[in-house]
Design an enzyme around this catalytic site. Structure first.
Site: not given
Length: 513
Positions: A54, A61, A84, A197, A286
């Protein structure tokens, strides 16, 4: 010029600030170059094998099932970057892009990505040349990292797309590289994927947000103390013994800061003659340390997450020290997204309590003797009435910005990437919230200093007087008839944002926590 040296073990928040905001040079250590070369040898060996791996010899993807032949792999890496780089909307700020690029280089330098040393060196060269790729607001879902933003940066490394030069002029990236003697990179197996990535954009914005909020929380302690003085409140609720029995460290720090600012004040202690005795101040006065303290403790948790992420190598797949190349889910932005949202919630509440104190200063029924709206001649003059409207509008927007982005997820990539973090979106809205918070604190500062100056015959604390003097020296006027308020408010905003309020007070109080 300062130089930041990247090794294999990550980086520091200060390094990110120095590179992103101050233009520090970036160098790769000898250790990093060796690690880059060793990891690349592993990738080259895998690329030569017939079995698909891969990111090395497959698509990405949902398209990871296709085995890519040798002759198409360079095209594959170019294509992932080009396709991309699909961002839209306004350009993001230069400092965000520089942080994004630097943090991606940080992971590349770890030796876990398989990127060649020459590609890493080109990334450093682009940063050092002051070349800033055009990155757009929309395009990251915060899972598989900040894909579109990082892709626009990788596109510039290839000599494509647009970028801003050190002179601020937008030009084609190829022209800018050539002008600085930088050769465009020709990506090899896995390198396109490795450049886009990671969680680098959301992490860079987290680091810068923490730096900004550190100043703002201290500034808010100062303005809370000034409001307490203007309202003739009591400093007794700030005593360390009271905060020791509820041992939240941020609360104790906020109370100590306020007490340091109020030391020597002649306005505290409900000292208005003729007024019915007050047993307690309103919650917005306060409980200021409790609210600001909870925000500080939130920041401490966010800082821990950021430090862990700065030490991380975020990529998929990664080259492990034993030589394996393993797929993983470390690119998921959930850890960063959660704290970005948490910080926006805390900032919204800090803005909200500051606005309530401002409103109290302007209301003659609750300000214990101050004129309506701190006006010179109420009725003829409106005073700070609409300054509080502006502050209220900012608070209202901060409440909307506090809605968590990380609670959302929208599936992508044909349901392969079916759960995402939306961390980039969380970071973008936090930056807007921080700008709003700065303005809110500036309005409180403007009102509180005017309120103190309207207390005739009563002497503020030395630290408070130092703040008033510095603000007036910065061109922000004190009490008087109505005038064009926007310039004064803008100047007060700049005064707070540039740390000048802190710089005025800390010589008197010592360093605030």
């Amino acid at each position: 010029m300062q130089t930041v040296v990247l090794g294999t073990s990550g980086t520091t928040p200060q390094d990110v600030i120095d590179v992103a905001r101050h233009g520090a040079r970036v160098e790769l250590s000898t250790e990093a170059v060796r690690a880059l070369a060793a990891a690349r040898a592993v990738i080259d060996a895998l690329a030569a094998k017939p079995e698909p791996v891969y990111g090395v010899s497959t698509g990405f993807g949902a398209l990871a099932t296709r085995h890519i032949s040798h002759e198409l792999r360079a095209q594959l890496q170019r294509n992932i970057v080009r396709s991309h780089a699909a961002g839209m909307g306004p350009r993001v700020e230069r400092e965000v892009v520089r942080a994004l690029m630097f943090l991606r280089l940080k992971t590349v330098a770890s030796g876990h990505t398989g990127v060649r040393p020459e590609v890493a060196q080109t990334m450093a060269d682009v940063l050092n040349a002051g070349i800033t790729p055009v990155v757009h607001e929309y395009g990251s879902l915060g899972c598989s990292g900040d894909l579109a933003p990082l892709s626009h940066c990788a596109l510039a490394l290839m000599g494509e797309g647009d970028a801003e030069g050190p002179d601020g002029v937008l030009k084609p990236a190829g022209e800018l590289l050539a002008a600085h003697g930088i050769a465009p990179v020709e990506l090899k197996e896995k390198e396109g994927l490795a450049l886009l990535n990671g969680t680098d954009g959301m992490l860079g914005m987290l680091v810068m947000a923490l730096a900004d909020l550190d100043t703002l929380y201290k500034s808010a302690d100062i303005t809370a103390a000034l409001s307490l003085e203007a309202l003739l409140g009591t400093e007794k609720v700030l005593e360390p013994e009271l905060h020791a029995i509820r041992p939240h460290p941020g609360q104790a720090a906020a109370a100590a800061n306020m007490l340091a600012v109020l030391k020597g004040s002649g306005l505290t202690g409900h000292a208005l003659a003729g007024e019915a005795p007050r047993v307690q101040d309103a919650y917005s006065v306060r409980c200021a340390p409790q609210v600001a303290g909870a925000g500080r403790d939130t920041m401490a948790h966010a800082r821990l997450v950021a430090e862990r992420e700065l030490a991380a190598a975020v990529d998929n797949p990664v080259v492990l020290s034993d030589g394996r190349v393993a797929s993983n889910g470390n690119f998921h932005g959930a850890p960063v997204a959660y704290v970005l949202d948490f910080l926006a919630i805390a900032a919204a509440d800090l803005g909200s309590i500051a606005e309530r104190r401002t409103d109290r200063l302007l209301d003659k029924n609750r300000s214990h003797g101050l004129p309506p709206f701190l006006a010179e001649d109420a009725g003829v003059d409106s005073g700070l009435m609409i300054a509080q409207y502006t502050q209220a509008a900012l608070v209202s927007e901060m409440k909307r910005l506090a809605v968590p982005a990380s609670a959302d997820s929208i599936p992508s990539s044909a349901m392969q990437e079916d759960h995402v973090s939306m961390g980039w979106s969380a970071a973008r809205k936090l930056r807007t919230a921080i700008g709003n918070l700065n303005r809110i604190i500036a309005v409180e500062l403007y009102a509180a200093t005017r309120g103190i100056e309207l207390r005739d015959g009563l002497t503020p604390a030395p630290a408070s007087q130092a703040a008033i003097d510095a603000l007036r020296a910065a061109g922000v006027e004190g009490p008087g008839p109505d005038r064009f308020l926007a310039p004064d408010l803008a100047a007060a905003d700049t005064f707070v944002r540039e740390g000048k309020l802190l710089a005025a007070v800390e010589p008197v109080t010592g360093p605030l926590a």
